[in-house]
Design a protein around this motif. Structure first.
Motif, PDB file in Angstrom:
ATOM      1  N   LEU A 134       5.169   0.587  -9.372  1.00  0.00           N
ATOM      2  CA  LEU A 134       4.097   0.891  -8.416  1.00  0.00           C
ATOM      3  C   LEU A 134       4.105   2.345  -7.978  1.00  0.00           C
ATOM      4  CD1 LEU A 134       3.864  -2.173  -6.018  1.00  0.00           C
ATOM      5  CD2 LEU A 134       2.625  -1.705  -8.121  1.00  0.00           C
ATOM      6  N   GLY A 135       5.147   3.071  -8.327  1.00  0.00           N
ATOM      7  CA  GLY A 135       5.167   4.483  -7.979  1.00  0.00           C
ATOM      8  C   GLY A 135       6.508   5.134  -8.201  1.00  0.00           C
TER       9      GLY A 135
ATOM     10  N   LEU B 108       1.504   3.625  -2.859  1.00  0.00           N
ATOM     11  CA  LEU B 108       1.844   2.846  -4.046  1.00  0.00           C
ATOM     12  C   LEU B 108       0.586   2.513  -4.825  1.00  0.00           C
ATOM     13  CD1 LEU B 108       4.473   0.440  -2.479  1.00  0.00           C
ATOM     14  CD2 LEU B 108       4.898   2.510  -3.811  1.00  0.00           C
ATOM     15  N   LYS B 109       0.740   2.374  -6.131  1.00  0.00           N
ATOM     16  CA  LYS B 109      -0.388   2.063  -7.014  1.00  0.00           C
ATOM     17  C   LYS B 109      -0.507   0.556  -7.174  1.00  0.00           C
ATOM     18  CE  LYS B 109       0.792   6.212  -9.483  1.00  0.00           C
ATOM     19  NZ  LYS B 109       1.811   6.592 -10.433  1.00  0.00           N
ATOM     20  N   ASN B 110      -1.066  -0.116  -6.184  1.00  0.00           N
ATOM     21  CA  ASN B 110      -1.222  -1.570  -6.234  1.00  0.00           C
ATOM     22  C   ASN B 110      -2.630  -1.961  -6.676  1.00  0.00           C
ATOM     23  OD1 ASN B 110      -0.363  -4.202  -6.030  1.00  0.00           O
ATOM     24  ND2 ASN B 110      -0.593  -4.335  -3.830  1.00  0.00           N
ATOM     25  N   MET B 111      -3.468  -0.961  -6.993  1.00  0.00           N
ATOM     26  CA  MET B 111      -4.852  -1.257  -7.369  1.00  0.00           C
ATOM     27  C   MET B 111      -4.912  -2.086  -8.650  1.00  0.00           C
ATOM     28  SD  MET B 111      -4.265   1.808  -5.992  1.00  0.00           S
ATOM     29  CE  MET B 111      -4.479   3.219  -7.045  1.00  0.00           C
TER      30      MET B 111
ATOM     31  N   THR C  64       0.811  -1.221   0.000  1.00  0.00           N
ATOM     32  CA  THR C  64       0.000   0.000   0.000  1.00  0.00           C
ATOM     33  C   THR C  64       0.845   1.273   0.000  1.00  0.00           C
ATOM     34  OG1 THR C  64      -0.160  -0.041   2.407  1.00  0.00           O
ATOM     35  CG2 THR C  64      -1.943  -1.105   1.169  1.00  0.00           C
TER      36      THR C  64
END
Length: 130
Positions: free
Chosen positions: A77-78, A94-97, A27
């Motif tokens: 992720l970022g 972080l872009k874990n979506m 996250t």
């Protein structure tokens, strides 16, 4: 009060792969450096500036390989900037979506620092997730 030891690497670019104790749905990540007041030299130009965080898709469900051989396929992720004018511990989401799965390691790439030509220091990295 002494700032203690940092993880230092030569120059202004470097990377580290952090193996996590278990698979984690990532996250955020926290990066730590010392403050100007805590620095023996009074400067913190060895702090990281531009940072990217990647995960490897190899070894996750699907085991994808990148085109061109046995290189691991990685997903960004970022990307973020550590700001020396803010506090010593800075947390970045972080872009874990897009990747709703857990990972067992994370790669931190430092692309630049705040001006030190000889080395870059990181005092701490924390990985957040479930």
């Amino acid at each position: 009060v002494s700032p203690g030891n940092c993880w230092a690497f030569k120059g202004h670019q470097g990377q580290v792969v952090i193996r996590l104790p278990a698979r984690v749905h990532l996250t955020a990540i926290t990066v730590q450096h010392i403050t100007k007041n805590a620095s023996p030299s009074g400067t913190i130009n060895s702090a990281p500036k531009d940072i990217a965080v990647f995960v490897s898709l190899l070894g996750t469900s699907g085991g994808a390989l990148a085109r061109g051989g046995d290189r691991e396929e990685e997903t960004l992720l970022g990307m973020f900037s550590y700001n020396v004018e803010k506090g010593p511990m800075q947390t970045f989401p972080l872009k874990n979506m897009l990747l709703p799965r857990a990972f067992s390691q994370v790669k931190l790439i430092v692309k630049s620092n705040w001006g030190n030509p000889w080395y870059t220091c990181i005092y701490g990295v924390k990985v957040h997730g479930k």
